[in-house]
Design an enzyme around this catalytic site. Structure first.
Site, mmCIF file in Angstrom:
data_model
loop_
_atom_site.group_PDB
_atom_site.id
_atom_site.type_symbol
_atom_site.label_atom_id
_atom_site.label_comp_id
_atom_site.label_asym_id
_atom_site.label_seq_id
_atom_site.Cartn_x
_atom_site.Cartn_y
_atom_site.Cartn_z
ATOM 1 N N ASP A 11 11.620 -98.600 -9.131
ATOM 2 C CA ASP A 11 11.833 -100.017 -9.398
ATOM 3 C C ASP A 11 12.236 -100.123 -10.879
ATOM 4 O O ASP A 11 11.995 -99.179 -11.659
ATOM 5 C CB ASP A 11 10.522 -100.769 -9.134
ATOM 6 C CG ASP A 11 10.573 -102.210 -9.578
ATOM 7 O OD1 ASP A 11 11.562 -102.895 -9.262
ATOM 8 O OD2 ASP A 11 9.622 -102.656 -10.254
ATOM 9 N N ASP A 13 12.179 -103.528 -13.137
ATOM 10 C CA ASP A 13 11.387 -104.464 -13.956
ATOM 11 C C ASP A 13 9.899 -104.117 -13.906
ATOM 12 O O ASP A 13 9.271 -104.191 -12.851
ATOM 13 C CB ASP A 13 11.576 -105.896 -13.438
ATOM 14 C CG ASP A 13 13.013 -106.385 -13.574
ATOM 15 O OD1 ASP A 13 13.654 -106.069 -14.586
ATOM 16 O OD2 ASP A 13 13.492 -107.094 -12.667
ATOM 17 N N LYS A 47 6.274 -110.896 -8.495
ATOM 18 C CA LYS A 47 6.856 -109.604 -8.877
ATOM 19 C C LYS A 47 7.528 -108.942 -7.682
ATOM 20 O O LYS A 47 6.929 -108.843 -6.608
ATOM 21 C CB LYS A 47 5.776 -108.676 -9.433
ATOM 22 C CG LYS A 47 5.350 -109.035 -10.847
ATOM 23 C CD LYS A 47 4.402 -107.987 -11.395
ATOM 24 C CE LYS A 47 3.953 -108.353 -12.796
ATOM 25 N NZ LYS A 47 2.884 -107.445 -13.258
ATOM 26 N N VAL A 119 15.687 -105.611 -6.907
ATOM 27 C CA VAL A 119 16.312 -106.797 -6.289
ATOM 28 C C VAL A 119 16.921 -107.736 -7.338
ATOM 29 O O VAL A 119 17.419 -108.801 -6.998
ATOM 30 C CB VAL A 119 15.331 -107.591 -5.388
ATOM 31 C CG1 VAL A 119 14.766 -106.704 -4.283
ATOM 32 C CG2 VAL A 119 14.215 -108.244 -6.180
ATOM 33 N N LYS A 121 19.500 -109.396 -9.905
ATOM 34 C CA LYS A 121 20.947 -109.512 -10.114
ATOM 35 C C LYS A 121 21.314 -109.093 -11.537
ATOM 36 O O LYS A 121 22.486 -108.963 -11.872
ATOM 37 C CB LYS A 121 21.398 -110.952 -9.860
ATOM 38 C CG LYS A 121 21.253 -111.321 -8.406
ATOM 39 C CD LYS A 121 21.779 -112.704 -8.100
ATOM 40 C CE LYS A 121 21.698 -112.934 -6.594
ATOM 41 N NZ LYS A 121 21.737 -114.330 -6.217
ATOM 42 N N LYS A 149 12.466 -107.295 -1.359
ATOM 43 C CA LYS A 149 11.137 -106.720 -1.142
ATOM 44 C C LYS A 149 10.229 -107.899 -0.757
ATOM 45 O O LYS A 149 10.484 -109.001 -1.200
ATOM 46 C CB LYS A 149 10.616 -106.083 -2.431
ATOM 47 C CG LYS A 149 11.497 -104.914 -2.916
ATOM 48 C CD LYS A 149 11.098 -104.494 -4.322
ATOM 49 C CE LYS A 149 12.084 -103.490 -4.894
ATOM 50 N NZ LYS A 149 11.864 -103.153 -6.304
ATOM 51 N N ASP A 174 5.696 -101.413 -9.648
ATOM 52 C CA ASP A 174 4.596 -102.121 -10.327
ATOM 53 C C ASP A 174 4.151 -103.365 -9.548
ATOM 54 O O ASP A 174 3.214 -104.042 -9.960
ATOM 55 C CB ASP A 174 5.015 -102.566 -11.739
ATOM 56 C CG ASP A 174 6.038 -103.681 -11.694
ATOM 57 O OD1 ASP A 174 6.967 -103.606 -10.851
ATOM 58 O OD2 ASP A 174 5.922 -104.640 -12.469
HETATM 59 C C1 BG6 Z 1 12.651 -108.221 -9.569
HETATM 60 C C2 BG6 Z 1 11.527 -108.847 -10.356
HETATM 61 O O1 BG6 Z 1 12.918 -106.942 -10.067
HETATM 62 O O2 BG6 Z 1 13.834 -109.008 -9.660
HETATM 63 C C3 BG6 Z 1 11.320 -110.296 -9.946
HETATM 64 O O3 BG6 Z 1 10.343 -108.106 -10.123
HETATM 65 C C4 BG6 Z 1 12.643 -111.059 -10.050
HETATM 66 O O4 BG6 Z 1 10.355 -110.871 -10.781
HETATM 67 C C5 BG6 Z 1 13.686 -110.352 -9.203
HETATM 68 O O5 BG6 Z 1 12.479 -112.404 -9.592
HETATM 69 C C6 BG6 Z 1 15.049 -111.049 -9.228
HETATM 70 O O6 BG6 Z 1 15.594 -110.949 -10.513
HETATM 71 P P1 BG6 Z 1 16.869 -111.738 -11.034
HETATM 72 O O7 BG6 Z 1 17.193 -111.041 -12.323
HETATM 73 O O8 BG6 Z 1 17.941 -111.563 -9.996
HETATM 74 O O9 BG6 Z 1 16.472 -113.165 -11.197
HETATM 75 MG MG MG Z 2 8.869 -104.465 -10.781
#
Ligand code: BG6
Ligand code: MG
Length: 224
Positions: A11, A13, A47, A119, A121, A149, A174
């Site tokens: 993963d 973030d 998360k 996940v 963007k 997820k 995480d």
């Molecule tokens: C995940 C995070 O990696 O990405 C989430 O754990 C987040 O908290 C998700 O909402 C979507 O991210 P983004 O950058 O497309 O808003």
């Molecule tokens: Mg994460």
């Protein structure tokens, strides 16, 4: 006889870098603007899940699910993302979390493959800022998948693109939703964070600096 280990799928973030904290701060600011209380405990539920699913959970928590049109919800999500992007603009290679680079080097030296399953963007931009894009054999992000997820789709897609069986992979996460996704894909799950939140994982480390290739391999071989 145990299966051979062929790949690690990470993963992003909160595992590779501290961007999970930036998602938290950006959502907290938006929730407070909407007069919805926002705690770290509630943030655990966000998360690993997509931007729009996160917004829906926040609005539901505040009893405001029916207060906005789809267009208004889109602009709330965009606002959160703009805030998030001001944080990630500052990311440099120094922001790779402790223990990650040595682990990547060890995995690589054993001839195993490395994948990313995020996940977000914003994953490609964050990976470029960290200068890690070239270290990964495959990057699977929001653009490649249809289900966020905890669905296993993202880890299964990474395994397929790496040309390995799910049972030959270790997933590192995480988030509780992420660990559920790894287990649903039939992989060995390494959790980074609290044992309480990540109870479903096969092996848990309190933080990335404690990640040990030898220990993970030994546990993988014991359990498969
Ligand atoms: C995940 C995070 O990696 O990405 C989430 O754990 C987040 O908290 C998700 O909402 C979507 O991210 P983004 O950058 O497309 O808003
Ligand atoms: Mg994460």
């Amino acid at each position: 006889m145990s299966k051979p280990l062929k790949a690690f799928i990470f993963d992003l973030d909160g595992v590779i870098t501290e961007s999970a904290e930036y998602h938290y701060l950006a959502w907290k600011a938006l929730a407070e603007e909407l007069d919805i209380s926002f705690t770290r405990e509630f943030n655990e539920e966000l998360k690993g899940i997509s931007r729009m699913d996160s917004l829906d959970k926040i609005l539901t928590r505040g009893g405001r699910m029916n207060d906005f049109t789809q267009e208004e919800k889109d602009s709330l999500a965009t606002k959160k993302n703009e805030h998030y992007r001001t944080f990630i603009k500052k990311i440099t290679p120094d922001d790779v979390l402790p223990g990650i680079e040595p682990l990547l080097a060890e995995i690589r030296s054993r001839g195993l493959k490395i994948g990313l399953a995020s996940v977000s963007k914003n994953a490609a931009d964050v990976m470029n800022s960290l200068r890690l894009t070239e270290e990964f054999d495959v990057i699977v992000d929001a653009a490649t998948i249809s289900k966020s997820k905890p669905d296993p789709e993202i880890f299964l897609t990474a395994a397929r693109l790496l040309n390995v069986a799910p049972s030959e992979c270790i997933g590192v996460e995480d988030a509780a939703a992420g660990v559920t996704s790894i287990k649903g894909a039939g992989m060995f799950a390494v959790g980074v964070g609290s044992a309480e939140t990540l109870a479903e994982a096969d092996l848990i480390y309190a933080n990335t600096s404690l990640l040990s290739y030898e220990e993970i391999l030994a546990e993988f071989e014991k359990r498969t």
